[in-house]
Design an enzyme around this catalytic site. Structure first.
Site, PDB file in Angstrom:
ATOM      1  N   ASN A 142      46.441  34.212 -87.400  1.00 50.43           N
ATOM      2  CA  ASN A 142      45.082  33.668 -87.508  1.00 50.43           C
ATOM      3  C   ASN A 142      44.205  34.432 -86.521  1.00 50.43           C
ATOM      4  OD1 ASN A 142      42.731  32.194 -87.495  1.00 50.43           O
ATOM      5  ND2 ASN A 142      43.642  30.326 -86.631  1.00 50.43           N
ATOM      6  N   LYS A 151      41.107  34.195 -86.078  1.00 47.80           N
ATOM      7  CA  LYS A 151      39.964  33.406 -85.590  1.00 47.80           C
ATOM      8  C   LYS A 151      38.683  34.254 -85.693  1.00 47.80           C
ATOM      9  CE  LYS A 151      43.173  30.661 -82.939  1.00 47.80           C
ATOM     10  NZ  LYS A 151      43.443  29.808 -81.783  1.00 47.80           N
ATOM     11  N   HIS A 206      41.825  23.421 -88.923  1.00 51.98           N
ATOM     12  CA  HIS A 206      42.227  23.913 -87.600  1.00 51.98           C
ATOM     13  C   HIS A 206      41.514  23.096 -86.525  1.00 51.98           C
ATOM     14  CE1 HIS A 206      42.847  26.506 -84.160  1.00 51.98           C
ATOM     15  NE2 HIS A 206      43.807  27.094 -84.842  1.00 51.98           N
ATOM     16  N   GLU A 209      40.119  23.913 -83.927  1.00 51.70           N
ATOM     17  CA  GLU A 209      38.847  24.499 -83.471  1.00 51.70           C
ATOM     18  C   GLU A 209      37.710  24.134 -84.431  1.00 51.70           C
ATOM     19  OE1 GLU A 209      40.360  28.463 -83.027  1.00 51.70           O
ATOM     20  OE2 GLU A 209      41.504  27.835 -81.257  1.00 51.70           O
ATOM     21  N   GLU A 269      50.062  22.228 -84.583  1.00 48.78           N
ATOM     22  CA  GLU A 269      49.491  22.973 -83.470  1.00 48.78           C
ATOM     23  C   GLU A 269      48.993  21.995 -82.407  1.00 48.78           C
ATOM     24  OE1 GLU A 269      48.182  27.153 -84.955  1.00 48.78           O
ATOM     25  OE2 GLU A 269      46.477  25.800 -85.055  1.00 48.78           O
ATOM     26  N   GLY A 295      46.073  28.780 -77.251  1.00 45.51           N
ATOM     27  CA  GLY A 295      45.360  29.729 -76.400  1.00 45.51           C
ATOM     28  C   GLY A 295      45.525  29.469 -74.916  1.00 45.51           C
ATOM     29  N   SER A 315      50.327  29.266 -78.764  1.00 46.42           N
ATOM     30  CA  SER A 315      50.855  30.225 -77.781  1.00 46.42           C
ATOM     31  C   SER A 315      52.208  30.826 -78.173  1.00 46.42           C
ATOM     32  CB  SER A 315      50.940  29.580 -76.395  1.00 46.42           C
ATOM     33  OG  SER A 315      49.641  29.225 -75.932  1.00 46.42           O
TER      34      SER A 315
HETATM   35  P1  13P Z   1      47.293  30.963 -79.976  1.00 48.36           P
HETATM   36  O1  13P Z   1      48.517  31.595 -80.582  1.00 48.36           O
HETATM   37  O2  13P Z   1      46.300  31.951 -79.469  1.00 48.36           O
HETATM   38  O3  13P Z   1      47.660  29.902 -78.991  1.00 48.36           O
HETATM   39  O4  13P Z   1      46.530  30.215 -81.175  1.00 48.36           O
HETATM   40  C1  13P Z   1      47.266  29.365 -81.984  1.00 48.36           C
HETATM   41  C2  13P Z   1      46.408  28.990 -83.125  1.00 48.36           C
HETATM   42  O5  13P Z   1      45.451  28.251 -82.980  1.00 48.36           O
HETATM   43  C3  13P Z   1      46.754  29.541 -84.445  1.00 48.36           C
HETATM   44  O6  13P Z   1      46.009  28.939 -85.452  1.00 48.36           O
END
Ligand code: 13P
Length: 254
Positions: free
Chosen positions: A10, A12, A93, A95, A168, A174, A213
Site C-alpha cells: 500500500n 498510500k 483503511h 487513515e 491492521e 507506521g 510495520s
Molecule cells: P506500515 O507498514 O507503514 O506500518 O503501514 C501499514 C499499513 O497501513 C498498510 O496498509
C-alpha cells in the site's frame, strides 16, 4: 497456510512516475515467486501505469466511492478503477477512517460497490491503542468485521476468494511497533470465526492479512503464524528491495 500467501504493498500518498522503476523491479521478482500472490496499491494517479507496466503483480486502488458514477467531485468509482486496469481496491483503511470520517456503514457500502464493479476488495479493520489497553481489541475488531464487510447477499454473490480482511492495529501502523505474534494469531482466529458466522462455509475462503510495520525482519514470523494469509505493507513496500524481502519470506512459507 491454506491459501497462496497474498502480499500487498500500500503506497498510500506516495509515488510519482519515478516510482514505476520500483514497480517494474517488484514485477520482475514477483514473476520468480509464483507461489506468492503479489499486488501493489499505488495512488490513483499511478494505477493505470502500474497496471500497464506489470504482469505478475495485481494492481489496486486505495479507496473507491459507493456509486458507479455521478456528481462526486474528487472521487473515483470501482468501475473507473477497473477501467484503469485495477483488479482490487483497499477500503476502510484506518487513515481514511481517521482523515475522512469513514464509518463501518460507509466502508461496507464501498466494499459492496467494489465487488459489484468487478474488483476484489481488501477491507481494513483494527483497534486503537486505547481500545487494546482497555481489553476491547477483539470486540472492536469483531464489530468492524461484521459491519464493514459486504452483506451476505452481496458477499455470497461474489467469489469469497475476491475478499480479504486486513487486520491492521492502528497503533502498529507506521510506528515500527508490531503486534505480538500470539496477539495476531488470536485476532486472526476471532476474525475467521466472524467470517464463518457471516458467510457460512465460504467464510473460509476469505483471506486474512496482517498489516502494521511489517518489514524484512519480522515478516517470516508473522507469515508463519497460524491464520495469517499474507501482509498489507506500507512503508516497506515503497522500495523494491525491502518489499521483495517480504515476498521472499512469504515464498519460503508457501
Ligand atoms: P506500515 O507498514 O507503514 O506500518 O503501514 C501499514 C499499513 O497501513 C498498510 O496498509
Amino acid at each position: 497456510m491454506p491459501h497462496r500467501p497474498y502480499i500487498v504493498g500500500n503506497w498510500k500518498m506516495n509515488g510519482t512516475r519515478a516510482m514505476l522503476t520500483e514497480a517494474r523491479a517488484i514485477d520482475r521478482a514477483a514473476a520468480r515467486h509464483p507461489g506468492v500472490q503479489v499486488a501493489l496499491a499505488p495512488p490513483f494517479t499511478l494505477v493505470h501505469a502500474v497496471a500497464e507496466e506489470t504482469q505478475a503483480v495485481g494492481t489496486g486502488g486505495q479507496d473507491c466511492h459507493t456509486a458507479a458514477k455521478g456528481a462526486h467531485t474528487g472521487d473515483v468509482s470501482a468501475a473507473m478503477l477497473a477501467d484503469a486496469g485495477a483488479d482490487f481496491v483497499i477500503v476502510g483503511h484506518s487513515e481514511r477512517r481517521r482523515d475522512h470520517g469513514e464509518t463501518d456503514t460507509l466502508v461496507q457500502a464501498k466494499a459492496e460497490a467494489a465487488l459489484a464493479g468487478g474488483l476484489g476488495v481488501i477491507v481494513c479493520v483494527g483497534e486503537t491503542l486505547a481500545e487494546r489497553d482497555a481489553g476491547k481489541a477483539e470486540a472492536v475488531v469483531t464489530m468492524q468485521v461484521k459491519a464493514s464487510l459486504p452483506k451476505l447477499d452481496e458477499g455470497a454473490k461474489a467469489n469469497p476468494a475476491r475478499m480479504a480482511v486486513a487486520y491492521e492495529p492502528v497503533w502498529a501502523i507506521g510506528t515500527g511497533r508490531v503486534a505480538a505474534v500470539e496477539d495476531v494469531v488470536a485476532m486472526h482466529g476471532a476474525i475467521r470465526a466472524t467470517l464463518l458466522s457471516l458467510y457460512g462455509e465460504s467464510g473460509a475462503a476469505v483471506r486474512i492479512l496482517y498489516g502494521g510495520s511489517v518489514n524484512a525482519e519480522n515478516a517470516r514470523d508473522l507469515l508463519a503464524a497460524d491464520g495469517v494469509g499474507g501482509a498489507l505493507v506500507g512503508g516497506a513496500s515503497l522500495n523494491a528491495e525491502s518489499f521483495l524481502a517480504i515476498v521472499a519470506a512469504a515464498a519460503s512459507e508457501a
